[in-house]
Design a protein around this motif. Structure first.
Motif, PDB file in Angstrom:
ATOM      1  N   ALA A   1       3.496  99.862 -14.808  1.00  0.00           N
ATOM      2  CA  ALA A   1       4.785  99.987 -15.498  1.00  0.00           C
ATOM      3  C   ALA A   1       4.844  98.908 -16.570  1.00  0.00           C
ATOM      4  O   ALA A   1       4.097  97.927 -16.528  1.00  0.00           O
ATOM      5  CB  ALA A   1       5.944  99.826 -14.518  1.00  0.00           C
ATOM      6  N   ARG A   2       5.719  99.110 -17.529  1.00  0.00           N
ATOM      7  CA  ARG A   2       5.948  98.092 -18.548  1.00  0.00           C
ATOM      8  C   ARG A   2       7.453  97.864 -18.653  1.00  0.00           C
ATOM      9  O   ARG A   2       8.206  98.800 -18.905  1.00  0.00           O
ATOM     10  CB  ARG A   2       5.360  98.501 -19.894  1.00  0.00           C
ATOM     11  CG  ARG A   2       5.193  97.311 -20.841  1.00  0.00           C
ATOM     12  CD  ARG A   2       4.554  97.729 -22.143  1.00  0.00           C
ATOM     13  NE  ARG A   2       3.156  98.077 -22.055  1.00  0.00           N
ATOM     14  CZ  ARG A   2       2.147  97.213 -22.068  1.00  0.00           C
ATOM     15  NH1 ARG A   2       2.414  95.909 -22.136  1.00  0.00           N
ATOM     16  NH2 ARG A   2       0.897  97.611 -22.009  1.00  0.00           N
ATOM     17  N   ILE A   3       7.879  96.628 -18.433  1.00  0.00           N
ATOM     18  CA  ILE A   3       9.295  96.296 -18.310  1.00  0.00           C
ATOM     19  C   ILE A   3       9.845  95.763 -19.631  1.00  0.00           C
ATOM     20  O   ILE A   3       9.264  94.874 -20.242  1.00  0.00           O
ATOM     21  CB  ILE A   3       9.506  95.235 -17.200  1.00  0.00           C
ATOM     22  CG1 ILE A   3       8.853  95.681 -15.884  1.00  0.00           C
ATOM     23  CG2 ILE A   3      10.993  94.947 -17.016  1.00  0.00           C
ATOM     24  CD1 ILE A   3       9.399  96.942 -15.298  1.00  0.00           C
ATOM     25  N   ASP A   4      10.996  96.308 -20.049  1.00  0.00           N
ATOM     26  CA  ASP A   4      11.678  95.803 -21.238  1.00  0.00           C
ATOM     27  C   ASP A   4      12.587  94.618 -20.901  1.00  0.00           C
ATOM     28  O   ASP A   4      12.653  93.639 -21.641  1.00  0.00           O
ATOM     29  CB  ASP A   4      12.520  96.909 -21.886  1.00  0.00           C
ATOM     30  CG  ASP A   4      11.668  98.032 -22.456  1.00  0.00           C
ATOM     31  OD1 ASP A   4      10.597  97.737 -23.015  1.00  0.00           O
ATOM     32  OD2 ASP A   4      12.076  99.203 -22.328  1.00  0.00           O
ATOM     33  N   VAL A   5      13.319  94.740 -19.790  1.00  0.00           N
ATOM     34  CA  VAL A   5      14.238  93.686 -19.340  1.00  0.00           C
ATOM     35  C   VAL A   5      14.202  93.634 -17.814  1.00  0.00           C
ATOM     36  O   VAL A   5      14.204  94.677 -17.157  1.00  0.00           O
ATOM     37  CB  VAL A   5      15.690  93.956 -19.795  1.00  0.00           C
ATOM     38  CG1 VAL A   5      16.626  92.865 -19.274  1.00  0.00           C
ATOM     39  CG2 VAL A   5      15.789  94.052 -21.320  1.00  0.00           C
ATOM     40  N   TYR A   6      14.185  92.423 -17.279  1.00  0.00           N
ATOM     41  CA  TYR A   6      14.281  92.251 -15.826  1.00  0.00           C
ATOM     42  C   TYR A   6      15.715  91.898 -15.434  1.00  0.00           C
ATOM     43  O   TYR A   6      16.331  91.006 -16.030  1.00  0.00           O
ATOM     44  CB  TYR A   6      13.370  91.123 -15.346  1.00  0.00           C
ATOM     45  CG  TYR A   6      11.953  91.546 -15.053  1.00  0.00           C
ATOM     46  CD1 TYR A   6      11.642  92.247 -13.889  1.00  0.00           C
ATOM     47  CD2 TYR A   6      10.919  91.239 -15.938  1.00  0.00           C
ATOM     48  CE1 TYR A   6      10.340  92.627 -13.609  1.00  0.00           C
ATOM     49  CE2 TYR A   6       9.615  91.615 -15.671  1.00  0.00           C
ATOM     50  CZ  TYR A   6       9.323  92.314 -14.502  1.00  0.00           C
ATOM     51  OH  TYR A   6       8.036  92.695 -14.225  1.00  0.00           O
ATOM     52  N   ILE A   7      16.231  92.591 -14.440  1.00  0.00           N
ATOM     53  CA  ILE A   7      17.459  92.169 -13.777  1.00  0.00           C
ATOM     54  C   ILE A   7      17.036  91.456 -12.497  1.00  0.00           C
ATOM     55  O   ILE A   7      16.439  92.060 -11.604  1.00  0.00           O
ATOM     56  CB  ILE A   7      18.371  93.359 -13.435  1.00  0.00           C
ATOM     57  CG1 ILE A   7      18.796  94.094 -14.709  1.00  0.00           C
ATOM     58  CG2 ILE A   7      19.616  92.885 -12.666  1.00  0.00           C
ATOM     59  CD1 ILE A   7      19.663  95.323 -14.458  1.00  0.00           C
TER      60      ILE A   7
END
Length: 403
Positions: free
Chosen positions: A103-109
């Motif tokens: 996966a490729r994450i744009d923003v982490y919560i």
């Protein structure tokens, strides 16, 4: 195009199960029209996993990493990558293991409670990887996690805190009698004894006499090598306020008054009252709190001040004690990643949980943008004047500045 939002939760912490509840709540409320939600669970051994089944609370009863639909991953720490990588086996007898992008994450919560997540460690990793994330940064998270340092910080900022003393396990074992006498002389009874680096009231207890104090210290030292002994109040009113935003664009929530007949909310009161499925949202409370407007305004303004002092972002919750006998307000602590993300306080203000998630993501992106606007490319000529010979640096012949 939808944003790829990684919800990272769990971790090697006593509060791991509380984080699971908070994360599953959040994933159910995030807007599926705007985001692809990617669960990223860190188990008690520190291994990272992803998979759609991790959105289901049943997947943790108990957690089995080999269950269908779960992939073990690890983060790519290359600046700005945001990739979650996984090892895969190649086909054929002599095939080598390959690394692929899961996966490729744009923003982490970040939905972590306690050590190894809420304390600045995970935030430091996010800073190193240069990816946007929703929680308070490294320094504010670290201060907010450590009750002893937090109290010193608030006191240094001329903010009201209860008297307290700190003690290490080594000091206590070497001078037990001296510690007990000091606490009695400076604080009296009752006192509350708290591990320095835990939340959710784990390891926290009240002591009303010397024997109780010894028992409380023994309990607290099971969870941390440093402990805070704090002066208690006579039937105080507990009041909590959330703050949401980033930089100077911040707002304070309505104030809640948790209800508990025993005057102290322990782990069971906070998370097991309704079977644990709703976390802090299940707590009995009066919302908004039935307090005078003057006190409400004071708490909200003080909460925003604390938020800015610690350079927070996203959503936090700040807890207070009000001594109604003396009319004095005291800060108990800041929770930089509060239970249930304090969404219930914002719902009372007319903001849906999904909108609160939107704002947290917006804050993360804005902070990330601000960070990357800073100049990291400054260079000097210092290396041009350095030359290492067989016996160390002597300067290069003919180099600028060489003698």
């Amino acid at each position: 195009m939808k944003k790829q939002i990684g919800v990272i939760f769990g971790s090697r912490s006593c509060e791991r199960e509380v984080a699971i509840i908070s994360a599953v709540q959040l994933m159910r409320h995030a807007d599926p029209e705007k985001y692809d939600i990617i669960p990223v669970y860190i188990d008690e051994a520190g291994s990272w996993y992803t998979g759609e089944v991790l959105k289901n609370i049943e997947s943790y009863k108990p957690f089995k990493p080999d269950q269908k639909g779960i992939t073990k991953v690890f983060p790519d720490l290359s600046s700005g990558s945001g990739a979650l990588l996984t090892h895969t086996k190649g086909s054929g007898l002599l095939a080598k293991e390959k690394i692929e992008i899961a996966a490729r994450i744009d923003v982490y919560i970040i939905v972590m409670h306690g050590l190894n997540g809420e304390d600045g460690t995970l935030q430091g990793l996010m800073e190193l990887a240069n990816v946007p994330y929703t929680s308070t940064g490294v320094a504010g998270s670290a201060l907010g996690m450590d009750k002893i340092m937090m109290k010193q910080f608030f006191r240094g900022g001329d903010l009201p805190v209860l008297p307290g003393i700190s003690i290490s396990r080594t000091e206590y074992l070497a001078n037990e009698q001296e510690t007990l006498e000091k606490a009695e002389k400076e604080l009296g009874y009752p006192v509350f004894v708290k591990p320095a680096n835990l939340g959710s009231s784990i390891g926290v207890s009240r002591a009303d006499d010397r024997e109780g104090l010894k028992d409380s210290l023994e309990l607290a030292f099971e969870y941390d090598r440093r402990v805070l002994i704090e002066q208690g109040l006579n039937k105080p009113i507990e009041l909590n306020c959330s703050v949401l935003g980033y930089d100077n664009d911040v707002e304070a929530s309505p104030i809640e008054m948790p209800i508990n007949q025993d005057e102290f909310l322990d782990f069971k009161d906070k998370y097991l009252a309704s079977g644990g499925s709703k976390g802090m949202a299940s707590l009995h409370r009066v919302l908004p709190a039935p307090i005078e407007d003057k006190l409400r305004d004071k708490i909200q303004e003080m909460s925003k001040t604390i938020f800015r002092m610690l350079d927070c972002k996203g959503t936090v919750r700040i807890d207070y004690m009000f001594d109604k006998d003396r009319g004095k307000l005291y800060i108990t602590e800041i929770n930089t990643i509060p239970g249930s993300l304090a969404f219930y306080l914002w719902e009372n203000a007319g903001m849906s949980y999904s909108r609160m998630i939107d704002k947290m993501i917006e804050c993360a992106e804005k902070a990330h943008e601000d960070k990357n606007r800073a100049n990291y490319a400054y260079t000097s000529d210092i290396l041009n004047g350095v030359c290492f010979g067989a016996k160390g640096a002597k300067g290069c012949k003919g180099a600028k500045g060489a003698k």
